[in-house]
Design a protein around this motif. Structure first.
Motif, PDB file in Angstrom:
ATOM      1  N   THR A 145     -22.665  30.901 -13.667  1.00 59.55           N
ATOM      2  CA  THR A 145     -21.544  31.835 -13.504  1.00 59.55           C
ATOM      3  C   THR A 145     -21.904  32.932 -12.508  1.00 59.55           C
ATOM      4  OG1 THR A 145     -20.770  31.397 -15.749  1.00 59.55           O
ATOM      5  CG2 THR A 145     -20.024  33.450 -14.717  1.00 59.55           C
ATOM      6  N   ALA A 146     -23.085  33.507 -12.657  1.00 60.71           N
ATOM      7  CA  ALA A 146     -23.516  34.598 -11.774  1.00 60.71           C
ATOM      8  C   ALA A 146     -23.620  34.129 -10.327  1.00 60.71           C
ATOM      9  CB  ALA A 146     -24.847  35.163 -12.247  1.00 60.71           C
ATOM     10  N   ALA A 147     -24.183  32.948 -10.101  1.00 60.81           N
ATOM     11  CA  ALA A 147     -24.333  32.430  -8.739  1.00 60.81           C
ATOM     12  C   ALA A 147     -22.973  32.209  -8.084  1.00 60.81           C
ATOM     13  CB  ALA A 147     -25.136  31.126  -8.753  1.00 60.81           C
ATOM     14  N   ILE A 148     -22.037  31.658  -8.848  1.00 58.36           N
ATOM     15  CA  ILE A 148     -20.699  31.403  -8.313  1.00 58.36           C
ATOM     16  C   ILE A 148     -19.967  32.718  -8.055  1.00 58.36           C
ATOM     17  CG2 ILE A 148     -18.440  30.422  -8.904  1.00 58.36           C
ATOM     18  CD1 ILE A 148     -20.080  28.079 -10.189  1.00 58.36           C
ATOM     19  N   GLU A 149     -20.129  33.681  -8.952  1.00 63.91           N
ATOM     20  CA  GLU A 149     -19.500  34.992  -8.751  1.00 63.91           C
ATOM     21  C   GLU A 149     -20.083  35.706  -7.533  1.00 63.91           C
ATOM     22  OE1 GLU A 149     -19.738  37.074 -12.485  1.00 63.91           O
ATOM     23  OE2 GLU A 149     -18.042  35.949 -13.308  1.00 63.91           O
ATOM     24  N   GLU A 150     -21.385  35.589  -7.328  1.00 64.95           N
ATOM     25  CA  GLU A 150     -22.012  36.200  -6.148  1.00 64.95           C
ATOM     26  C   GLU A 150     -21.478  35.590  -4.860  1.00 64.95           C
ATOM     27  OE1 GLU A 150     -26.301  36.271  -6.404  1.00 64.95           O
ATOM     28  OE2 GLU A 150     -26.212  37.172  -8.398  1.00 64.95           O
ATOM     29  N   ALA A 151     -21.060  34.318  -4.933  1.00 62.17           N
ATOM     30  CA  ALA A 151     -20.479  33.651  -3.764  1.00 62.17           C
ATOM     31  C   ALA A 151     -19.012  34.049  -3.581  1.00 62.17           C
ATOM     32  CB  ALA A 151     -20.613  32.135  -3.906  1.00 62.17           C
ATOM     33  N   GLY A 152     -18.444  34.758  -4.575  1.00 70.51           N
ATOM     34  CA  GLY A 152     -17.077  35.254  -4.439  1.00 70.51           C
ATOM     35  C   GLY A 152     -16.021  34.494  -5.214  1.00 70.51           C
ATOM     36  N   PHE A 153     -16.454  33.679  -6.176  1.00 75.30           N
ATOM     37  CA  PHE A 153     -15.514  32.827  -6.905  1.00 75.30           C
ATOM     38  C   PHE A 153     -15.707  32.995  -8.406  1.00 75.30           C
ATOM     39  CE2 PHE A 153     -16.785  31.007  -2.865  1.00 75.30           C
ATOM     40  CZ  PHE A 153     -15.578  31.045  -2.206  1.00 75.30           C
ATOM     41  N   THR A 154     -14.882  32.321  -9.201  1.00 72.37           N
ATOM     42  CA  THR A 154     -14.931  32.434 -10.652  1.00 72.37           C
ATOM     43  C   THR A 154     -15.149  31.045 -11.271  1.00 72.37           C
ATOM     44  OG1 THR A 154     -13.397  34.282 -10.576  1.00 72.37           O
ATOM     45  CG2 THR A 154     -13.658  33.184 -12.699  1.00 72.37           C
ATOM     46  N   LEU A 155     -16.138  30.962 -12.151  1.00 69.80           N
ATOM     47  CA  LEU A 155     -16.374  29.721 -12.892  1.00 69.80           C
ATOM     48  C   LEU A 155     -15.430  29.711 -14.083  1.00 69.80           C
ATOM     49  CD1 LEU A 155     -17.966  27.129 -13.361  1.00 69.80           C
ATOM     50  CD2 LEU A 155     -19.670  28.495 -14.596  1.00 69.80           C
ATOM     51  N   ALA A 156     -14.455  28.790 -14.075  1.00 72.99           N
ATOM     52  CA  ALA A 156     -13.441  28.742 -15.117  1.00 72.99           C
ATOM     53  C   ALA A 156     -13.901  27.901 -16.303  1.00 72.99           C
ATOM     54  CB  ALA A 156     -12.135  28.192 -14.567  1.00 72.99           C
ATOM     55  N   SER A 157     -14.627  26.804 -16.039  1.00 69.77           N
ATOM     56  CA  SER A 157     -15.089  25.958 -17.130  1.00 69.77           C
ATOM     57  C   SER A 157     -16.261  25.086 -16.683  1.00 69.77           C
ATOM     58  CB  SER A 157     -13.960  25.075 -17.669  1.00 69.77           C
ATOM     59  OG  SER A 157     -13.611  24.080 -16.718  1.00 69.77           O
ATOM     60  N   VAL A 158     -17.035  24.682 -17.679  1.00 75.06           N
ATOM     61  CA  VAL A 158     -18.153  23.751 -17.491  1.00 75.06           C
ATOM     62  C   VAL A 158     -17.967  22.670 -18.540  1.00 75.06           C
ATOM     63  CG1 VAL A 158     -20.651  23.433 -17.544  1.00 75.06           C
ATOM     64  CG2 VAL A 158     -19.695  25.616 -16.781  1.00 75.06           C
ATOM     65  N   ARG A 159     -17.982  21.415 -18.097  1.00 74.45           N
ATOM     66  CA  ARG A 159     -17.849  20.321 -19.069  1.00 74.45           C
ATOM     67  C   ARG A 159     -18.732  19.154 -18.644  1.00 74.45           C
ATOM     68  NH1 ARG A 159     -13.562  16.911 -16.801  1.00 74.45           N
ATOM     69  NH2 ARG A 159     -12.612  18.126 -15.163  1.00 74.45           N
ATOM     70  N   ALA A 160     -19.043  18.309 -19.592  1.00 73.29           N
ATOM     71  CA  ALA A 160     -19.813  17.116 -19.282  1.00 73.29           C
ATOM     72  C   ALA A 160     -18.981  16.209 -18.389  1.00 73.29           C
ATOM     73  CB  ALA A 160     -20.192  16.392 -20.561  1.00 73.29           C
ATOM     74  N   ALA A 161     -19.634  15.612 -17.417  1.00 76.40           N
ATOM     75  CA  ALA A 161     -18.910  14.741 -16.479  1.00 76.40           C
ATOM     76  C   ALA A 161     -19.140  13.285 -16.836  1.00 76.40           C
ATOM     77  CB  ALA A 161     -19.367  14.998 -15.064  1.00 76.40           C
TER      78      ALA A 161
END
Length: 71
Positions: free
Chosen positions: A55-71
Motif C-alpha cells: 500500500t505504501a509503495a503504491i501510494e508513494e507512486a501516487g495511486f491507491t491500493l483498493a484491494s489485494v486478492r489471490a490470483a
C-alpha cells in the motif's frame, strides 16, 4: 510465492503503469508479473513484504491500493 492481484485506483496511462511497476519492483519479496491500468499481478512472499508495504509503495507512486486478492 502466492500470486496476488492488486486493484489500483487512479491509474490512467502508460506512465502510471511504469510508475507502479517501478514502485513494486523496488520491494523485497515481490516479483512483478504484469501491470496494466488499474491492476497489477505479482508474486509476493508474505514473510518478506506486507500488505501495508505494498500500500505504501503504491501510494508513494501516487495511486491507491483498493484491494489485494489471490490470483
Amino acid at each position: 510465492m502466492p500470486l496476488k492481484s492488486l486493484e489500483i485506483v487512479g491509474m490512467s496511462c502508460g506512465h502510471c503503469v511504469k510508475a507502479v511497476t517501478m514502485a513494486l519492483q523496488d520491494l523485497p519479496g515481490v516479483d512483478v508479473k504484469d501491470v496494466k491500468v488499474g491492476q497489477a499481478l505479482i508474486d509476493a512472499d508474505d514473510h518478506v513484504v506486507t500488505t501495508a508495504e505494498l500500500t505504501a509503495a503504491i501510494e508513494e507512486a501516487g495511486f491507491t491500493l483498493a484491494s489485494v486478492r489471490a490470483a
